[in-house]
Scaffold this motif. Structure first.
Motif, mmCIF file in Angstrom:
data_model
loop_
_atom_site.group_PDB
_atom_site.id
_atom_site.type_symbol
_atom_site.label_atom_id
_atom_site.label_comp_id
_atom_site.label_asym_id
_atom_site.label_seq_id
_atom_site.Cartn_x
_atom_site.Cartn_y
_atom_site.Cartn_z
ATOM 1 N N GLN A 188 -1.435 -5.211 -8.322
ATOM 2 C CA GLN A 188 -0.069 -5.217 -8.868
ATOM 3 C C GLN A 188 0.967 -5.622 -7.824
ATOM 4 N N VAL A 189 0.850 -5.032 -6.628
ATOM 5 C CA VAL A 189 1.807 -5.258 -5.550
ATOM 6 C C VAL A 189 1.024 -5.423 -4.252
ATOM 7 N N GLY A 190 1.407 -6.389 -3.441
ATOM 8 C CA GLY A 190 0.782 -6.552 -2.131
ATOM 9 C C GLY A 190 1.314 -5.525 -1.151
ATOM 10 N N VAL A 191 0.456 -4.970 -0.329
ATOM 11 C CA VAL A 191 0.876 -3.951 0.642
ATOM 12 C C VAL A 191 0.265 -4.265 2.005
ATOM 13 N N THR A 192 1.120 -4.349 3.015
ATOM 14 C CA THR A 192 0.683 -4.592 4.387
ATOM 15 C C THR A 192 1.243 -3.510 5.297
ATOM 16 N N LEU A 193 0.382 -2.944 6.132
ATOM 17 C CA LEU A 193 0.798 -1.989 7.156
ATOM 18 C C LEU A 193 0.971 -2.753 8.468
ATOM 19 N N LEU A 194 2.188 -2.763 8.997
ATOM 20 C CA LEU A 194 2.461 -3.386 10.283
ATOM 21 C C LEU A 194 2.468 -2.312 11.360
ATOM 22 N N VAL A 195 1.695 -2.531 12.409
ATOM 23 C CA VAL A 195 1.609 -1.586 13.521
ATOM 24 C C VAL A 195 2.083 -2.305 14.786
ATOM 25 N N LEU A 217 9.455 -0.421 -6.443
ATOM 26 C CA LEU A 217 8.205 -0.728 -7.144
ATOM 27 C C LEU A 217 8.385 -1.365 -8.524
ATOM 28 N N PRO A 218 9.284 -0.879 -9.360
ATOM 29 C CA PRO A 218 9.432 -1.527 -10.680
ATOM 30 C C PRO A 218 9.736 -3.023 -10.577
ATOM 31 N N TYR A 219 10.545 -3.397 -9.602
ATOM 32 C CA TYR A 219 10.889 -4.811 -9.413
ATOM 33 C C TYR A 219 9.721 -5.592 -8.823
ATOM 34 N N LEU A 220 9.018 -4.972 -7.889
ATOM 35 C CA LEU A 220 7.893 -5.650 -7.242
ATOM 36 C C LEU A 220 6.727 -5.847 -8.202
ATOM 37 N N LYS A 221 6.555 -4.926 -9.136
ATOM 38 C CA LYS A 221 5.479 -5.090 -10.123
ATOM 39 C C LYS A 221 5.763 -6.260 -11.047
ATOM 40 N N VAL A 222 7.035 -6.486 -11.347
ATOM 41 C CA VAL A 222 7.402 -7.626 -12.188
ATOM 42 C C VAL A 222 7.133 -8.941 -11.458
ATOM 43 N N SER A 223 7.499 -9.004 -10.180
ATOM 44 C CA SER A 223 7.365 -10.246 -9.411
ATOM 45 C C SER A 223 6.003 -10.375 -8.728
#
Length: 231
Positions: free
Chosen positions: A164-171, A115-121
């Protein structure tokens, strides 16, 4: 579509994870691999670490190591997963809990460290649940519990990190991988022609990772048209 960038993939040595690694490379991105096994020979040593995802501290440390080596992360795909089939009173406590630790706790540990890295990018997370994270099957209590947990974890994470961060749930439904190889005959798919090749599912992962800023694919169900576990 956006550039892919640097994507960390758990379970990247085989199955869906390996297919995602190939898709990332074909799109011009860099794939970092975490797996209990050594990945394909064409993965540079600096881009891969072997780790047991049941060890939370080791998993988090491995994520940090790879992210620091690569100068950050643009995405994470949690494709690592295991199963232990059988009636609840016949599956050992160790095996039952290992399924939950890899599938759910391992997912949470990797995402937490990333998360810390993903929030930066302003990067993205794609978690991998299962159709058995939305419905149940007998003799699969550990797997269902872990994948239902991934569904809840991901939905809560999306709310928590919105903007802040994109989140996708893959099913995904069943895939034509080695996932079923260690099972006894009664727990193997009766007809593997009705399983998706993992490359097709990997294409949807890449599609989610490449969405433009501000656009989120929150949930994707990907399965063979005759998938018996869906709907």
């Amino acid at each position: 579509m956006n550039e892919v960038g640097v994507i960390l993939v758990t379970g990247g040595a085989s199955g869906l994870g390996a297919a995602v690694v190939r898709a990332v490379h074909e799109a011009g991105g860099t794939a970092l691999v975490l797996d209990k096994d050594t990945p394909a020979a064409d993965i540079p040593a600096k881009d891969a670490l072997t780790v047991d995802l049941t060890d939370t501290a080791a998993a988090e440390h491995a994520v940090t190591q790879l992210a620091e080596r690569a100068g950050g992360l643009d995405g994470v795909v949690t494709a690592a997963g295991i199963d232990s089939c059988g009636p609840l009173d016949e599956v050992s406590t160790m095996d039952w809990e290992r399924v939950v630790r890899v599938n759910l706790f391992g997912t949470a540990a990797v995402v937490r460290a990333a998360l810390p890295y993903l929030k930066v990018s302003r990067g993205r997370v794609v978690t991998v649940a299962s159709t058995l994270g939305l419905r149940v099957a007998g003799d699969a209590t550990a797997y269902c519990a872990s994948k239902f947990g991934v569904v809840g974890f991901t939905r809560a994470l999306a709310m928590e990190t919105a903007g802040q961060v994109g989140v996708t749930l893959l099913v995904p439904g069943g895939m034509r991988t080695r996932f079923f190889d260690s099972r006894t005959e009664q727990y193997r798919p009766a007809d593997d022609s009705k399983l998706n090749p993992p490359e097709r599912v990997a294409d949807t992962v890449l599609f989610a990772l490449r969405q433009p800023a501000g656009c989120q694919l929150r949930e994707l169900v990907v399965c063979h048209e005759e998938e018996p576990s869906w709907p």
